[in-house]
Design a protein around this motif. Sequence first.
Motif, short mmCIF file in Angstrom:
data_model
loop_
_atom_site.label_atom_id
_atom_site.label_comp_id
_atom_site.label_asym_id
_atom_site.label_seq_id
_atom_site.Cartn_x
_atom_site.Cartn_y
_atom_site.Cartn_z
N TYR A 36 0.83 -1.19 0.00
CA TYR A 36 0.00 0.00 0.00
C TYR A 36 0.88 1.25 0.00
N GLN A 38 0.66 5.32 0.96
CA GLN A 38 -0.15 6.27 1.69
C GLN A 38 0.49 7.64 1.63
N LYS A 42 -3.95 10.89 3.56
CA LYS A 42 -4.85 10.15 2.68
C LYS A 42 -4.93 8.68 3.09
N ARG A 43 -5.82 7.96 2.43
CA ARG A 43 -6.03 6.56 2.73
C ARG A 43 -4.90 5.71 2.17
N PRO A 44 -4.62 4.56 2.74
CA PRO A 44 -3.69 3.61 2.09
C PRO A 44 -4.30 3.14 0.77
N LEU A 46 -3.92 0.49 -2.42
CA LEU A 46 -3.30 -0.73 -2.91
C LEU A 46 -2.60 -0.46 -4.24
N PHE A 89 3.66 0.71 2.75
CA PHE A 89 3.46 -0.36 3.73
C PHE A 89 3.37 -1.70 3.03
N ILE A 93 -1.25 -11.43 4.93
CA ILE A 93 -2.56 -11.82 5.45
C ILE A 93 -2.36 -12.92 6.48
N ALA A 101 -6.81 -11.27 8.60
CA ALA A 101 -6.41 -9.91 8.94
C ALA A 101 -5.17 -9.55 8.15
N LEU A 102 -5.05 -8.29 7.77
CA LEU A 102 -3.81 -7.80 7.19
C LEU A 102 -2.91 -7.35 8.33
N PHE A 104 0.45 -5.39 9.01
CA PHE A 104 1.26 -4.42 8.29
C PHE A 104 2.64 -4.28 8.89
N GLY A 105 3.60 -3.96 8.03
CA GLY A 105 4.89 -3.48 8.50
C GLY A 105 4.75 -2.06 9.00
N LYS A 106 5.84 -1.49 9.53
CA LYS A 106 5.78 -0.16 10.12
C LYS A 106 5.91 0.95 9.10
N TYR B 35 -9.26 -0.98 11.19
CA TYR B 35 -7.86 -0.84 11.58
C TYR B 35 -7.67 0.48 12.33
N GLY B 42 2.08 1.66 11.09
CA GLY B 42 1.22 0.95 10.15
C GLY B 42 -0.13 0.67 10.77
N PRO B 43 -1.14 0.46 9.94
CA PRO B 43 -2.47 0.10 10.48
C PRO B 43 -2.41 -1.19 11.29
N PHE B 45 -4.82 -4.24 12.95
CA PHE B 45 -6.11 -4.90 12.78
C PHE B 45 -6.89 -4.90 14.08
N LEU B 90 -9.40 3.33 10.20
CA LEU B 90 -9.64 2.98 8.80
C LEU B 90 -10.54 1.77 8.70
N GLY B 104 -11.23 2.99 3.16
CA GLY B 104 -11.88 4.28 3.17
C GLY B 104 -10.87 5.35 3.54
N GLN B 105 -11.33 6.59 3.57
CA GLN B 105 -10.42 7.72 3.81
C GLN B 105 -10.09 7.88 5.28
#
Lengths: 114, 112
Positions: A36, A38, A42-44, A46, A89, A93, A101-102, A104-106, B35, B42-43, B45, B90, B104-105
Motif C-alpha cells: 500500500y 499512503q 490520505k487513505r492507504p 493498494l 506499507f 494476510i 487480517a492484514l 502491516f509493517g511499520k 484498523y 502501520g495500520p 487490525f 480505517l 476508506g479515507q
Amino acid sequence: GENVEQHPSTLSVQEGDSAVIKCTYSDSASNYFPWYKQELGKRPQLIIDIRSNVGEKKDQRIAVTLNKTAKHFSLHITETQPEDSAVYFCAAIEANQAGTALIFGKGTTLSVSS
Amino acid sequence: ETGVTQSPTHLIKTRGQQVTLRCSSQSGHNTVSWYQQALGQGPQFIFQYYREEENGRGNFPPRFSGLQFPNYSSELNVNALELDDSALYLCASSLDYRGLSFFGQGTRLTVV
C-alpha cells in the motif's frame, strides 16, 4: 501470529533512480502479500499484490518479488518520480481461524528528489 | 476512489466518552475490517465482519466493539475513551474475507 518486519524505515533517492523496500514475515501459512502507498493525510492505496503461488509480479514501474522459502518479499520501483514520494506499507494476510487480517509493517517513507 | 466511505472524517472526544464511527462498504463487498493507525505507524487490525458476524479480532480490548448491518455497512464503537485511542481509524471492505481490501479515507479521532 503473523509478524511483518519492513526495512528501511526511510529511503531517499534521486529522481530516476530505483528504490527497493524489503519485508519479512513469520507465518509460513501466509499466502497473500499486498503493498500500500499512503500519501500524507490520505487513505492507504493498494498499488500491487502477490500471492504465494507466484514468485514475481510487475505493473509498469512497480514490481514485487516473493521468496517463500526465506519468507521475504520486496517492492521495486524503477525510474522513480517525485510523485512516488509517500509512505509505503507491506502487509501479509494472517489466516487465523475463520477470519483474515492484514498485518502491516511499520512503513517506509520514500522521498524522491528532483 | 475506492467506493468505501467513512463518517465522520474528524472527531474530537473527551477521555471517558464513547464514540461510534461508520463505514459504508463498496457495492457488492460483504466483508468489512477495521484498523487503527497511530501516527507514524502501520495500520493495526481491530476486527473483521463477514456477513454480519465477527470473523476475527486483533489484540484490542472489549471496549472496542462493532456491528455489521444487512447492507454490509459497519460501525465501530469505542467505550471509555483513553488518550491513546487518538488515531486514524480505517475501514476496509473486500469481496469476501479472503479478497483484496480497499480502504476508506479514515476517521481522525482525537481524545483530549
